[in-house]
Design a protein around this motif. Structure first.
Motif, PDB file in Angstrom:
ATOM      1  N   VAL A 302      37.450  27.082  27.186  1.00 32.88           N
ATOM      2  CA  VAL A 302      38.791  26.601  26.843  1.00 32.88           C
ATOM      3  C   VAL A 302      38.728  25.755  25.571  1.00 32.88           C
ATOM      4  CG1 VAL A 302      40.690  25.116  27.585  1.00 32.88           C
ATOM      5  CG2 VAL A 302      39.629  26.704  29.232  1.00 32.88           C
ATOM      6  N   ARG A 303      37.720  24.893  25.480  1.00 27.41           N
ATOM      7  CA  ARG A 303      37.560  24.049  24.296  1.00 27.41           C
ATOM      8  C   ARG A 303      37.338  24.900  23.041  1.00 27.41           C
ATOM      9  NH1 ARG A 303      33.112  22.674  21.700  1.00 27.41           N
ATOM     10  NH2 ARG A 303      31.728  23.230  23.436  1.00 27.41           N
ATOM     11  N   LEU A 304      36.458  25.913  23.131  1.00 21.33           N
ATOM     12  CA  LEU A 304      36.199  26.773  21.978  1.00 21.33           C
ATOM     13  C   LEU A 304      37.476  27.444  21.498  1.00 21.33           C
ATOM     14  CD1 LEU A 304      32.848  28.567  22.975  1.00 21.33           C
ATOM     15  CD2 LEU A 304      33.143  26.729  21.309  1.00 21.33           C
ATOM     16  N   ALA A 305      38.277  27.955  22.443  1.00 16.14           N
ATOM     17  CA  ALA A 305      39.520  28.640  22.072  1.00 16.14           C
ATOM     18  C   ALA A 305      40.521  27.667  21.476  1.00 16.14           C
ATOM     19  CB  ALA A 305      40.103  29.336  23.303  1.00 16.14           C
ATOM     20  N   ASN A 306      40.695  26.523  22.100  1.00 15.92           N
ATOM     21  CA  ASN A 306      41.687  25.558  21.617  1.00 15.92           C
ATOM     22  C   ASN A 306      41.319  24.989  20.249  1.00 15.92           C
ATOM     23  OD1 ASN A 306      43.178  25.920  23.918  1.00 15.92           O
ATOM     24  ND2 ASN A 306      42.403  24.092  24.957  1.00 15.92           N
ATOM     25  N   GLU A 307      40.022  24.682  20.054  1.00 17.55           N
ATOM     26  CA  GLU A 307      39.600  24.150  18.765  1.00 17.55           C
ATOM     27  C   GLU A 307      39.800  25.175  17.651  1.00 17.55           C
ATOM     28  OE1 GLU A 307      35.604  22.784  19.028  1.00 17.55           O
ATOM     29  OE2 GLU A 307      36.107  21.011  20.224  1.00 17.55           O
ATOM     30  N   ALA A 308      39.510  26.443  17.956  1.00 20.33           N
ATOM     31  CA  ALA A 308      39.706  27.488  16.947  1.00 20.33           C
ATOM     32  C   ALA A 308      41.182  27.635  16.604  1.00 20.33           C
ATOM     33  CB  ALA A 308      39.134  28.811  17.447  1.00 20.33           C
ATOM     34  N   ALA A 309      42.042  27.596  17.629  1.00 26.47           N
ATOM     35  CA  ALA A 309      43.489  27.711  17.393  1.00 26.47           C
ATOM     36  C   ALA A 309      43.997  26.534  16.561  1.00 26.47           C
ATOM     37  CB  ALA A 309      44.216  27.792  18.721  1.00 26.47           C
ATOM     38  N   THR A 310      43.524  25.346  16.878  1.00 24.14           N
ATOM     39  CA  THR A 310      43.931  24.162  16.116  1.00 24.14           C
ATOM     40  C   THR A 310      43.491  24.278  14.663  1.00 24.14           C
ATOM     41  OG1 THR A 310      43.787  22.782  18.096  1.00 24.14           O
ATOM     42  CG2 THR A 310      43.696  21.648  15.982  1.00 24.14           C
ATOM     43  N   ALA A 311      42.357  24.920  14.426  1.00 20.32           N
ATOM     44  CA  ALA A 311      41.833  25.071  13.064  1.00 20.32           C
ATOM     45  C   ALA A 311      42.474  26.227  12.304  1.00 20.32           C
ATOM     46  CB  ALA A 311      40.317  25.264  13.116  1.00 20.32           C
ATOM     47  N   GLY A 312      43.403  26.946  12.973  1.00 21.53           N
ATOM     48  CA  GLY A 312      44.123  27.990  12.268  1.00 21.53           C
ATOM     49  C   GLY A 312      43.907  29.403  12.763  1.00 21.53           C
ATOM     50  N   ALA A 313      43.055  29.587  13.772  1.00 16.96           N
ATOM     51  CA  ALA A 313      42.814  30.929  14.308  1.00 16.96           C
ATOM     52  C   ALA A 313      44.014  31.396  15.134  1.00 16.96           C
ATOM     53  CB  ALA A 313      41.557  30.941  15.166  1.00 16.96           C
ATOM     54  N   CYS A 314      44.209  32.703  15.206  1.00 11.94           N
ATOM     55  CA  CYS A 314      45.208  33.306  16.094  1.00 11.94           C
ATOM     56  C   CYS A 314      44.487  33.885  17.303  1.00 11.94           C
ATOM     57  CB  CYS A 314      45.967  34.411  15.376  1.00 11.94           C
ATOM     58  SG  CYS A 314      47.017  33.823  14.033  1.00 11.94           S
ATOM     59  N   LEU A 315      44.987  33.576  18.486  1.00 13.83           N
ATOM     60  CA  LEU A 315      44.386  34.072  19.725  1.00 13.83           C
ATOM     61  C   LEU A 315      45.241  35.213  20.267  1.00 13.83           C
ATOM     62  CD1 LEU A 315      43.426  30.687  21.448  1.00 13.83           C
ATOM     63  CD2 LEU A 315      42.039  32.118  19.940  1.00 13.83           C
ATOM     64  N   HIS A 316      44.610  36.326  20.601  1.00 15.50           N
ATOM     65  CA  HIS A 316      45.307  37.530  21.056  1.00 15.50           C
ATOM     66  C   HIS A 316      44.823  37.866  22.462  1.00 15.50           C
ATOM     67  CE1 HIS A 316      46.342  38.250  16.763  1.00 15.50           C
ATOM     68  NE2 HIS A 316      45.128  37.755  16.560  1.00 15.50           N
ATOM     69  N   ALA A 317      45.667  37.626  23.452  1.00 15.68           N
ATOM     70  CA  ALA A 317      45.305  37.924  24.836  1.00 15.68           C
ATOM     71  C   ALA A 317      45.176  39.432  25.021  1.00 15.68           C
ATOM     72  CB  ALA A 317      46.359  37.360  25.778  1.00 15.68           C
ATOM     73  N   LEU A 318      44.175  39.848  25.784  1.00  9.37           N
ATOM     74  CA  LEU A 318      43.948  41.275  26.022  1.00  9.37           C
ATOM     75  C   LEU A 318      44.406  41.724  27.401  1.00  9.37           C
ATOM     76  CD1 LEU A 318      40.409  41.797  24.423  1.00  9.37           C
ATOM     77  CD2 LEU A 318      42.667  42.073  23.383  1.00  9.37           C
ATOM     78  N   ALA A 319      44.865  40.781  28.210  1.00  9.37           N
ATOM     79  CA  ALA A 319      45.365  41.109  29.548  1.00  9.37           C
ATOM     80  C   ALA A 319      46.760  40.539  29.708  1.00  9.37           C
ATOM     81  CB  ALA A 319      44.424  40.557  30.611  1.00  9.37           C
ATOM     82  N   ASP A 320      47.540  41.128  30.612  1.00 11.60           N
ATOM     83  CA  ASP A 320      48.929  40.686  30.812  1.00 11.60           C
ATOM     84  C   ASP A 320      48.998  39.328  31.497  1.00 11.60           C
ATOM     85  OD1 ASP A 320      49.876  42.978  29.632  1.00 11.60           O
ATOM     86  OD2 ASP A 320      50.024  44.079  31.531  1.00 11.60           O
ATOM     87  N   ALA A 321      48.087  39.083  32.432  1.00  9.04           N
ATOM     88  CA  ALA A 321      48.129  37.839  33.191  1.00  9.04           C
ATOM     89  C   ALA A 321      47.295  36.770  32.484  1.00  9.04           C
ATOM     90  CB  ALA A 321      47.596  38.074  34.598  1.00  9.04           C
ATOM     91  N   PRO A 322      47.672  35.491  32.621  1.00 13.76           N
ATOM     92  CA  PRO A 322      46.879  34.411  32.017  1.00 13.76           C
ATOM     93  C   PRO A 322      45.622  34.131  32.827  1.00 13.76           C
ATOM     94  CG  PRO A 322      48.707  33.496  33.274  1.00 13.76           C
ATOM     95  CD  PRO A 322      48.876  34.991  33.301  1.00 13.76           C
ATOM     96  N   SER A 323      44.764  33.305  32.260  1.00 16.24           N
ATOM     97  CA  SER A 323      43.549  32.895  32.974  1.00 16.24           C
ATOM     98  C   SER A 323      43.916  32.088  34.214  1.00 16.24           C
ATOM     99  CB  SER A 323      42.662  32.053  32.053  1.00 16.24           C
ATOM    100  OG  SER A 323      42.281  32.793  30.913  1.00 16.24           O
ATOM    101  N   ASP A 324      42.998  32.062  35.172  1.00 19.72           N
ATOM    102  CA  ASP A 324      43.187  31.312  36.420  1.00 19.72           C
ATOM    103  C   ASP A 324      42.104  30.237  36.475  1.00 19.72           C
ATOM    104  OD1 ASP A 324      43.288  30.345  39.020  1.00 19.72           O
ATOM    105  OD2 ASP A 324      43.622  32.304  39.936  1.00 19.72           O
ATOM    106  N   ALA A 325      42.454  29.007  36.092  1.00 21.14           N
ATOM    107  CA  ALA A 325      41.468  27.932  36.016  1.00 21.14           C
ATOM    108  C   ALA A 325      40.892  27.593  37.378  1.00 21.14           C
ATOM    109  CB  ALA A 325      42.097  26.695  35.378  1.00 21.14           C
ATOM    110  N   ALA A 326      41.722  27.653  38.419  1.00 20.25           N
ATOM    111  CA  ALA A 326      41.251  27.281  39.759  1.00 20.25           C
ATOM    112  C   ALA A 326      40.129  28.200  40.221  1.00 20.25           C
ATOM    113  CB  ALA A 326      42.410  27.315  40.750  1.00 20.25           C
ATOM    114  N   ARG A 327      40.211  29.481  39.863  1.00 17.76           N
ATOM    115  CA  ARG A 327      39.184  30.449  40.273  1.00 17.76           C
ATOM    116  C   ARG A 327      38.201  30.746  39.143  1.00 17.76           C
ATOM    117  NH1 ARG A 327      42.068  35.202  40.927  1.00 17.76           N
ATOM    118  NH2 ARG A 327      40.227  36.174  41.831  1.00 17.76           N
ATOM    119  N   ARG A 328      38.352  30.064  38.009  1.00 20.86           N
ATOM    120  CA  ARG A 328      37.500  30.221  36.833  1.00 20.86           C
ATOM    121  C   ARG A 328      37.505  31.666  36.308  1.00 20.86           C
ATOM    122  NH1 ARG A 328      34.138  27.657  40.327  1.00 20.86           N
ATOM    123  NH2 ARG A 328      32.538  29.279  40.219  1.00 20.86           N
TER     124      ARG A 328
END
Length: 472
Positions: A302-328
């Protein structure tokens, strides 16, 4: 026959017991070695259901099919190859003496080293403990295995399996925390094999250096996938996504970033979404998709993705559903435009995040790879023989697969190992046999020998002979 290793002091006792046993039987016959390998194979398949349950519990969700495919099948292949070829590997190899030592004879005699230490990682704890063990046993050694902390149920089960199948003086398992791990790596083994991160690998090498213990380090790094100008594009994307998402990207040879011809980024993302939907429908609930091993590792992604987005990267989800933090369950995601200095582009990702990096010419792609630490694996997709030869000759990596990902590790005749920051040394097959053997050079002098002609006093006859030798 349960191993009882409550503390660091017991490690010394265990190593001493194995070394004493090795000295009593320093050169096991092939029949003995083959029996050990067959016992290992039987142990593995007798407990495959228990291993699947234990790994699933340790990860939170670990695909049983992936265990059978990427761990048990590969270990079985390793054992079967050793059983087919090991007797031949054991035979002394004749070598030439050169004309001036004739009629002496020379040979290389493979000899067991003694006691091998194996440090297994959490991502593939069965494959990466038993794979080296197969090589060690095939070479006639004894072994002690340090299992990972992050998979406690699997590690405890593995200890019971080994204890029920082998004498403690032959093969033993050590479980414990970082203190035990550090003490393990500081033992004076005859050879130490470590699989894990580059940072820990440096500490392992420092500890081994105190005893001049030879090491094989299987580390990681950022393995590139390069889609060449003459690649079958959809096939390349399909292979890269399949290789990236095995074990949810928690694979040391997974593609860590992709170099794509500039302008093809959108096509890559579109094809990747199609592929993810086909491989893992209803991904977040799909039992074939593995969860991230721990909350700490999930938070790191999560940190790697968020830091990259903050630095200007665009994140492209490859699945319809979001991540599930509770189940990792971390849904796969592609990053474009990530700055070169952000953590996502510097650290080994070890998860289902995949940066795309556009390039203009193949020269640019090769320069990009060569400007970074040498990777454990390199994947190149192209149908041009000229381009393939360029990539093979002009880049350095632990291993290469052309128009494929990951399967180089399953190739019976190929060694597995890193180079530079991705490791040193190799094992699998014959190279594994050599890694855990002293390939001892032996010269056998004949009754007839010219030695007397080369001894003092050095007078006229010697001068004539040495002048002839130097001019020959």
């Amino acid at each position: 026959m349960k191993n009882d290793l409550p503390g660091v002091a017991s490690l010394d006792d265990l190593l001493r017991a194995q070394r004493d046993a090795a000295l009593r039987a320093p050169y096991p016959s092939w029949a003995e070695r083959a029996a050990h390998l067959r016992r290992l194979r039987a142990m593995l398949f007798d407990h495959r259901e228990e291993l699947a349950v234990a790994l699933d519990a340790d990860f939170g969700q670990r695909s049983k099919a992936e265990l059978l495919l990427s761990e048990l099948w590969l270990v079985k292949n390793e054992i079967d190859a050793a059983l087919r070829h090991g007797k031949r590997w054991m035979k002394p190899q004749r070598r030439t003496t050169g004309i001036w030592l004739a009629p002496a004879r020379a040979k290389i005699m493979p000899q067991p080293l003694g006691v091998i230490g194996i440090v297994a990682p959490w991502n593939y704890p069965i494959l990466l403990s038993l794979g080296p063990l197969v090589c060690a046993l095939g070479a006639g050694n004894r072994a002690i295995i340090k299992m990972p902390e992050l998979t406690p149920r699997t590690s405890a089960l593995f200890e019971r399996m080994i204890a029920a199948s082998f004498a403690r003086e032959h093969v033993a398992v050590v479980n414990g925390d970082a203190r035990i791990g550090a003490a393990f790596c500081a033992l004076p083994f005859d050879h130490l094999l470590f699989t894990g991160s580059s940072a820990v690998g440096r500490e392992v090498m420092r500890a081994a250096a105190e005893n001049l213990t030879p090491v094989t380090l299987e580390l990681g790094g950022k393995s590139p996938a390069i889609i060449g100008p003459n690649a079958r594009f959809d096939t390349a994307v399909d292979s890269i996504i399949a290789g990236k998402l095995l074990n949810a990207g928690q694979t040391c040879i997974a593609p860590d970033y992709v170099l794509v011809p500039r302008g093809s980024e959108a096509a890559f993302i579109a094809r990747a979404r199609v592929r993810v939907a086909k491989l893992y429908p209803a991904l977040v609930r799909n039992r074939d998709y593995t969860s991230i091993v721990s909350q700490r590792h999930y938070a790191r992604l999560v940190r790697l993705a968020n830091e990259a987005a903050t630095a200007g990267a665009c994140l492209h989800a490859l699945a319809d559903a979001p991540s599930d933090a509770a189940r990792r369950i971390f849904a796969p995601c592609i990053a474009t435009g990530a700055p070169a200095d952000c953590a996502l582009m510097r650290e080994e990702i070890f998860g289902p995040l995949l940066p795309l990096v556009p390039y203009d010419t193949l020269d640019d792609a090769i320069r990009y790879v060569n400007a970074r630490a040498r990777p454990l694996a390199l994947y190149f997709f192209d149908d041009s023989r000229t381009n393939i030869e360029r990539m093979l000759r002009e880049t350095v990596s632990g291993g290469v697969a052309i128009n494929e990902t990951l399967l180089q590790i399953a190739c019976e005749g190929l060694p597995f190992g890193g180079v530079g920051a991705s490791g040193m040394g190799a094992y699998h097959g014959y190279e594994g046999f050599m890694t855990f053997s002293q390939m001892k050079p032996v010269l056998m002098q004949s009754r007839l020998s010219a030695r007397g002609l080369l001894l003092p006093p050095y007078r006229r006859r010697f001068s004539a002979i040495i002048d002839l030798i130097l001019r020959f």
